[in-house]
Design a protein around this motif. Structure first.
Motif, PDB file in Angstrom:
ATOM      1  N   GLY A   1     -48.252   5.257  84.900  1.00 15.59           N
ATOM      2  CA  GLY A   1     -48.576   4.024  85.603  1.00 15.59           C
ATOM      3  C   GLY A   1     -48.736   2.845  84.663  1.00 15.59           C
ATOM      4  O   GLY A   1     -48.269   1.732  84.943  1.00 15.59           O
ATOM      5  N   LEU A   2     -49.368   3.081  83.518  1.00 17.26           N
ATOM      6  CA  LEU A   2     -49.557   2.018  82.535  1.00 17.26           C
ATOM      7  C   LEU A   2     -48.226   1.613  81.908  1.00 17.26           C
ATOM      8  O   LEU A   2     -47.956   0.416  81.723  1.00 17.26           O
ATOM      9  N   ALA A   3     -47.380   2.608  81.624  1.00 20.18           N
ATOM     10  CA  ALA A   3     -46.062   2.311  81.052  1.00 20.18           C
ATOM     11  C   ALA A   3     -45.224   1.499  82.030  1.00 20.18           C
ATOM     12  O   ALA A   3     -44.550   0.533  81.646  1.00 20.18           O
ATOM     13  N   ALA A   4     -45.267   1.870  83.305  1.00 22.77           N
ATOM     14  CA  ALA A   4     -44.494   1.146  84.317  1.00 22.77           C
ATOM     15  C   ALA A   4     -44.974  -0.296  84.436  1.00 22.77           C
ATOM     16  O   ALA A   4     -44.171  -1.224  84.578  1.00 22.77           O
ATOM     17  N   PHE A   5     -46.288  -0.483  84.386  1.00 18.95           N
ATOM     18  CA  PHE A   5     -46.832  -1.841  84.458  1.00 18.95           C
ATOM     19  C   PHE A   5     -46.355  -2.682  83.275  1.00 18.95           C
ATOM     20  O   PHE A   5     -45.925  -3.829  83.445  1.00 18.95           O
ATOM     21  N   ARG A   6     -46.399  -2.123  82.105  1.00 19.96           N
ATOM     22  CA  ARG A   6     -45.996  -2.854  80.906  1.00 19.96           C
ATOM     23  C   ARG A   6     -44.500  -3.134  80.892  1.00 19.96           C
ATOM     24  O   ARG A   6     -44.053  -4.171  80.387  1.00 19.96           O
ATOM     25  N   GLU A   7     -43.719  -2.214  81.468  1.00 23.18           N
ATOM     26  CA  GLU A   7     -42.263  -2.366  81.460  1.00 23.18           C
ATOM     27  C   GLU A   7     -41.744  -3.062  82.716  1.00 23.18           C
ATOM     28  O   GLU A   7     -40.532  -3.193  82.899  1.00 23.18           O
ATOM     29  N   ARG A   8     -42.657  -3.491  83.569  1.00 26.56           N
ATOM     30  CA  ARG A   8     -42.313  -4.222  84.797  1.00 26.56           C
ATOM     31  C   ARG A   8     -41.334  -3.432  85.673  1.00 26.56           C
ATOM     32  O   ARG A   8     -40.290  -3.923  86.086  1.00 26.56           O
ATOM     33  N   ARG A   9     -41.651  -2.184  85.935  1.00 28.62           N
ATOM     34  CA  ARG A   9     -40.828  -1.307  86.773  1.00 28.62           C
ATOM     35  C   ARG A   9     -41.733  -0.500  87.690  1.00 28.62           C
ATOM     36  O   ARG A   9     -42.961  -0.495  87.532  1.00 28.62           O
ATOM     37  N   ASP A  10     -41.129   0.156  88.661  1.00 26.56           N
ATOM     38  CA  ASP A  10     -41.894   1.037  89.540  1.00 26.56           C
ATOM     39  C   ASP A  10     -42.246   2.319  88.800  1.00 26.56           C
ATOM     40  O   ASP A  10     -41.403   2.858  88.046  1.00 26.56           O
TER      41      ASP A  10
END
Length: 248
Positions: free
Chosen positions: A236-245
Protein backbone atom coordinates in the motif's frame (compact mmCIF):
# COMPACT_ATOMS: atom_id res chain seq x y z
CA UNK A 1 -32.59 -22.90 -4.23
CA UNK A 2 -29.17 -21.53 -3.33
CA UNK A 3 -26.40 -20.81 -5.81
CA UNK A 4 -22.97 -19.29 -5.27
CA UNK A 5 -21.41 -17.46 -8.20
CA UNK A 6 -17.80 -16.30 -7.99
CA UNK A 7 -16.38 -13.66 -10.32
CA UNK A 8 -12.82 -12.78 -9.36
CA UNK A 9 -12.90 -11.81 -5.69
CA UNK A 10 -16.65 -11.10 -5.67
CA UNK A 11 -19.10 -13.85 -4.73
CA UNK A 12 -22.88 -13.66 -5.07
CA UNK A 13 -24.99 -16.03 -3.00
CA UNK A 14 -28.37 -16.15 -4.70
CA UNK A 15 -31.72 -17.29 -3.29
CA UNK A 16 -34.15 -18.55 -5.93
CA UNK A 17 -37.32 -20.43 -4.99
CA UNK A 18 -40.36 -18.65 -6.37
CA UNK A 19 -43.11 -20.96 -4.99
CA UNK A 20 -42.12 -20.25 -1.38
CA UNK A 21 -40.83 -16.72 -1.95
CA UNK A 22 -37.44 -17.90 -0.72
CA UNK A 23 -38.68 -19.38 2.53
CA UNK A 24 -35.89 -21.52 3.96
CA UNK A 25 -36.21 -25.03 5.36
CA UNK A 26 -33.65 -26.70 7.60
CA UNK A 27 -31.72 -28.16 4.66
CA UNK A 28 -31.77 -24.76 2.96
CA UNK A 29 -30.23 -23.10 6.00
CA UNK A 30 -27.49 -25.72 5.93
CA UNK A 31 -26.95 -25.24 2.20
CA UNK A 32 -26.64 -21.51 2.75
CA UNK A 33 -23.93 -22.06 5.36
CA UNK A 34 -22.06 -24.30 2.89
CA UNK A 35 -22.36 -21.73 0.09
CA UNK A 36 -20.83 -18.95 2.16
CA UNK A 37 -18.02 -21.20 3.40
CA UNK A 38 -17.34 -22.27 -0.19
CA UNK A 39 -17.15 -18.65 -1.36
CA UNK A 40 -14.61 -17.84 1.34
CA UNK A 41 -12.57 -20.96 0.53
CA UNK A 42 -12.41 -19.93 -3.14
CA UNK A 43 -10.89 -16.57 -2.30
CA UNK A 44 -13.89 -14.26 -2.15
CA UNK A 45 -13.17 -10.91 -0.54
CA UNK A 46 -16.75 -9.69 -0.60
CA UNK A 47 -20.05 -11.59 -0.67
CA UNK A 48 -23.39 -10.29 -1.90
CA UNK A 49 -26.52 -12.01 -0.64
CA UNK A 50 -29.42 -11.41 -2.98
CA UNK A 51 -32.57 -12.91 -4.49
CA UNK A 52 -33.53 -13.89 -8.02
CA UNK A 53 -37.22 -13.93 -7.07
CA UNK A 54 -38.89 -10.68 -8.11
CA UNK A 55 -40.50 -8.90 -5.19
CA UNK A 56 -39.00 -11.08 -2.47
CA UNK A 57 -35.67 -11.19 -0.64
CA UNK A 58 -36.56 -13.89 1.87
CA UNK A 59 -39.87 -14.65 3.56
CA UNK A 60 -38.15 -16.33 6.50
CA UNK A 61 -38.30 -19.95 7.56
CA UNK A 62 -40.62 -22.35 5.74
CA UNK A 63 -43.81 -22.43 7.83
CA UNK A 64 -44.80 -25.82 6.42
CA UNK A 65 -41.64 -27.26 7.91
CA UNK A 66 -41.46 -25.36 11.19
CA UNK A 67 -45.11 -26.15 11.83
CA UNK A 68 -43.95 -29.70 12.47
CA UNK A 69 -41.82 -28.51 15.38
CA UNK A 70 -44.98 -28.33 17.49
CA UNK A 71 -44.88 -32.12 17.79
CA UNK A 72 -41.15 -32.71 17.39
CA UNK A 73 -39.32 -31.31 20.39
CA UNK A 74 -36.11 -33.09 19.43
CA UNK A 75 -35.98 -31.18 16.13
CA UNK A 76 -36.30 -27.70 17.64
CA UNK A 77 -32.64 -27.28 18.67
CA UNK A 78 -31.54 -28.68 15.30
CA UNK A 79 -33.64 -26.06 13.50
CA UNK A 80 -32.25 -23.25 15.64
CA UNK A 81 -28.69 -24.49 15.17
CA UNK A 82 -29.15 -24.76 11.38
CA UNK A 83 -30.25 -21.11 11.23
CA UNK A 84 -27.34 -20.06 13.42
CA UNK A 85 -24.86 -21.99 11.26
CA UNK A 86 -26.16 -20.18 8.17
CA UNK A 87 -26.16 -16.68 9.62
CA UNK A 88 -23.00 -16.55 11.69
CA UNK A 89 -20.50 -16.90 8.79
CA UNK A 90 -21.83 -13.68 7.28
CA UNK A 91 -20.69 -11.91 10.45
CA UNK A 92 -17.66 -13.95 11.46
CA UNK A 93 -15.77 -14.59 8.21
CA UNK A 94 -13.00 -12.00 7.61
CA UNK A 95 -14.58 -10.61 4.45
CA UNK A 96 -17.30 -8.08 3.67
CA UNK A 97 -20.90 -9.28 3.40
CA UNK A 98 -23.65 -7.20 1.84
CA UNK A 99 -27.38 -7.99 1.78
CA UNK A 100 -29.23 -6.67 -1.28
CA UNK A 101 -32.92 -6.39 -0.38
CA UNK A 102 -35.19 -5.63 -3.34
CA UNK A 103 -38.51 -6.93 -2.05
CA UNK A 104 -40.21 -8.54 0.95
CA UNK A 105 -37.88 -9.34 3.85
CA UNK A 106 -39.72 -11.04 6.69
CA UNK A 107 -38.98 -12.99 9.87
CA UNK A 108 -35.80 -15.02 9.45
CA UNK A 109 -35.07 -13.06 6.29
CA UNK A 110 -34.52 -9.96 8.41
CA UNK A 111 -32.24 -11.96 10.69
CA UNK A 112 -30.27 -13.03 7.64
CA UNK A 113 -29.89 -9.43 6.49
CA UNK A 114 -28.89 -8.41 10.03
CA UNK A 115 -26.04 -10.92 9.96
CA UNK A 116 -24.46 -9.11 7.01
CA UNK A 117 -22.10 -6.18 7.46
CA UNK A 118 -24.07 -3.84 5.18
CA UNK A 119 -27.67 -3.74 3.94
CA UNK A 120 -28.62 -2.01 0.69
CA UNK A 121 -32.32 -1.85 -0.18
CA UNK A 122 -34.36 -0.82 -3.17
CA UNK A 123 -37.34 1.52 -2.65
CA UNK A 124 -39.60 -1.54 -3.06
CA UNK A 125 -38.16 -3.35 -0.03
CA UNK A 126 -40.51 -4.11 2.86
CA UNK A 127 -39.41 -5.40 6.28
CA UNK A 128 -41.28 -7.16 9.08
CA UNK A 129 -40.18 -9.26 12.05
CA UNK A 130 -43.18 -11.47 12.68
CA UNK A 131 -42.59 -14.15 15.38
CA UNK A 132 -45.02 -12.43 17.77
CA UNK A 133 -47.78 -13.11 15.24
CA UNK A 134 -46.93 -16.81 15.40
CA UNK A 135 -46.62 -17.10 19.15
CA UNK A 136 -42.88 -17.72 19.11
CA UNK A 137 -39.76 -15.70 19.90
CA UNK A 138 -36.66 -14.62 17.96
CA UNK A 139 -33.15 -16.02 18.56
CA UNK A 140 -31.13 -13.99 21.07
CA UNK A 141 -28.27 -13.36 18.63
CA UNK A 142 -30.68 -11.83 16.14
CA UNK A 143 -32.35 -9.68 18.79
CA UNK A 144 -28.91 -8.44 19.81
CA UNK A 145 -27.97 -7.55 16.24
CA UNK A 146 -31.27 -5.75 15.71
CA UNK A 147 -30.93 -3.71 18.88
CA UNK A 148 -27.32 -2.84 18.05
CA UNK A 149 -28.45 -1.41 14.71
CA UNK A 150 -31.66 0.43 15.55
CA UNK A 151 -31.62 0.82 19.34
CA UNK A 152 -33.71 -0.90 21.98
CA UNK A 153 -36.84 1.17 21.43
CA UNK A 154 -37.04 0.66 17.69
CA UNK A 155 -36.18 -3.02 18.14
CA UNK A 156 -39.06 -3.33 20.60
CA UNK A 157 -41.37 -1.60 18.15
CA UNK A 158 -40.45 -4.01 15.34
CA UNK A 159 -40.47 -7.15 17.50
CA UNK A 160 -43.52 -6.48 19.65
CA UNK A 161 -45.67 -4.89 16.94
CA UNK A 162 -44.61 -7.24 14.13
CA UNK A 163 -45.70 -4.59 11.64
CA UNK A 164 -44.30 -3.81 8.22
CA UNK A 165 -42.04 -0.87 7.43
CA UNK A 166 -40.91 0.35 4.03
CA UNK A 167 -37.38 1.00 2.82
CA UNK A 168 -37.43 4.69 3.69
CA UNK A 169 -38.44 3.97 7.28
CA UNK A 170 -35.86 1.16 7.50
CA UNK A 171 -33.17 3.65 6.48
CA UNK A 172 -34.45 6.29 8.90
CA UNK A 173 -34.10 3.98 11.91
CA UNK A 174 -30.81 2.43 10.76
CA UNK A 175 -32.03 -1.01 9.70
CA UNK A 176 -30.49 -0.46 6.25
CA UNK A 177 -27.53 1.70 5.30
CA UNK A 178 -28.60 2.72 1.78
CA UNK A 179 -31.75 2.88 -0.34
CA UNK A 180 -31.00 2.94 -4.06
CA UNK A 181 -33.09 2.48 -7.21
CA UNK A 182 -30.38 0.18 -8.54
CA UNK A 183 -29.67 -1.60 -5.27
CA UNK A 184 -27.84 -4.50 -6.90
CA UNK A 185 -25.64 -2.24 -9.04
CA UNK A 186 -24.80 -0.10 -6.03
CA UNK A 187 -23.97 -3.19 -3.97
CA UNK A 188 -21.75 -4.64 -6.68
CA UNK A 189 -19.86 -1.37 -7.04
CA UNK A 190 -19.29 -1.17 -3.29
CA UNK A 191 -18.26 -4.83 -3.11
CA UNK A 192 -15.70 -4.34 -5.88
CA UNK A 193 -14.37 -1.26 -4.09
CA UNK A 194 -13.97 -3.31 -0.91
CA UNK A 195 -12.43 -6.28 -2.76
CA UNK A 196 -9.71 -4.01 -4.17
CA UNK A 197 -8.54 -3.16 -0.66
CA UNK A 198 -6.20 -5.25 1.49
CA UNK A 199 -8.05 -8.36 2.70
CA UNK A 200 -6.03 -8.42 5.92
CA UNK A 201 -7.15 -4.86 6.66
CA UNK A 202 -10.82 -5.60 5.97
CA UNK A 203 -10.63 -8.67 8.20
CA UNK A 204 -9.06 -6.77 11.09
CA UNK A 205 -11.49 -3.88 10.75
CA UNK A 206 -14.45 -6.25 10.71
CA UNK A 207 -13.19 -7.94 13.87
CA UNK A 208 -12.81 -4.56 15.57
CA UNK A 209 -16.33 -3.55 14.55
CA UNK A 210 -17.65 -6.82 15.90
CA UNK A 211 -16.11 -6.08 19.28
CA UNK A 212 -17.10 -2.41 19.37
CA UNK A 213 -18.98 -1.55 22.53
CA UNK A 214 -17.48 -4.56 24.35
CA UNK A 215 -14.68 -2.66 26.04
CA UNK A 216 -11.00 -2.41 25.23
CA UNK A 217 -9.40 -5.54 23.76
CA UNK A 218 -5.58 -5.61 23.70
CA UNK A 219 -5.75 -8.03 20.76
CA UNK A 220 -6.92 -5.19 18.54
CA UNK A 221 -3.97 -3.07 19.67
CA UNK A 222 -1.63 -5.89 18.67
CA UNK A 223 -3.37 -6.27 15.30
CA UNK A 224 -3.00 -2.55 14.66
CA UNK A 225 0.68 -2.52 15.61
CA UNK A 226 1.51 -5.66 13.62
CA UNK A 227 -0.02 -4.23 10.47
CA UNK A 228 2.89 -1.86 9.97
CA UNK A 229 5.23 -4.82 9.56
CA UNK A 230 3.04 -6.66 7.07
CA UNK A 231 3.28 -7.17 3.33
CA UNK A 232 -0.03 -5.38 2.75
CA UNK A 233 1.29 -2.16 4.30
CA UNK A 234 4.49 -2.41 2.26
CA UNK A 235 2.46 -2.74 -0.95
CA UNK A 236 0.00 0.00 0.00
CA UNK A 237 2.82 2.41 0.82
CA UNK A 238 4.67 1.55 -2.39
CA UNK A 239 1.52 2.11 -4.45
CA UNK A 240 0.95 5.48 -2.80
CA UNK A 241 4.50 6.60 -3.50
CA UNK A 242 4.38 5.34 -7.09
CA UNK A 243 0.94 6.89 -7.72
CA UNK A 244 -0.68 3.58 -8.75
CA UNK A 245 -3.39 1.28 -7.48
CA UNK A 246 -2.18 -1.23 -4.88
CA UNK A 247 -2.09 -4.91 -5.84
CA UNK A 248 -3.26 -6.90 -2.83
Amino acid sequence: MIACNLDGHLAEVVLDRLPTRNALGMNDWRALAAAVADAAAQGARAVLLRSDVAGSFCSGSDLREIGGLADAADQRPLFREAMRAAMDPFQTLPLATIAVVEGDCFGGGVALALACDIRIASPKAVFAITPAKLGISYPQEDVNRLAALVGRGQAARLLFGAGRIDAAEAARIGLVEMVEEDALGTARALALQIAANAPVSVGKLKAALGDSGQGHDPAHDAAFDDGFGGAAFAEGLAAFRERRDPRF
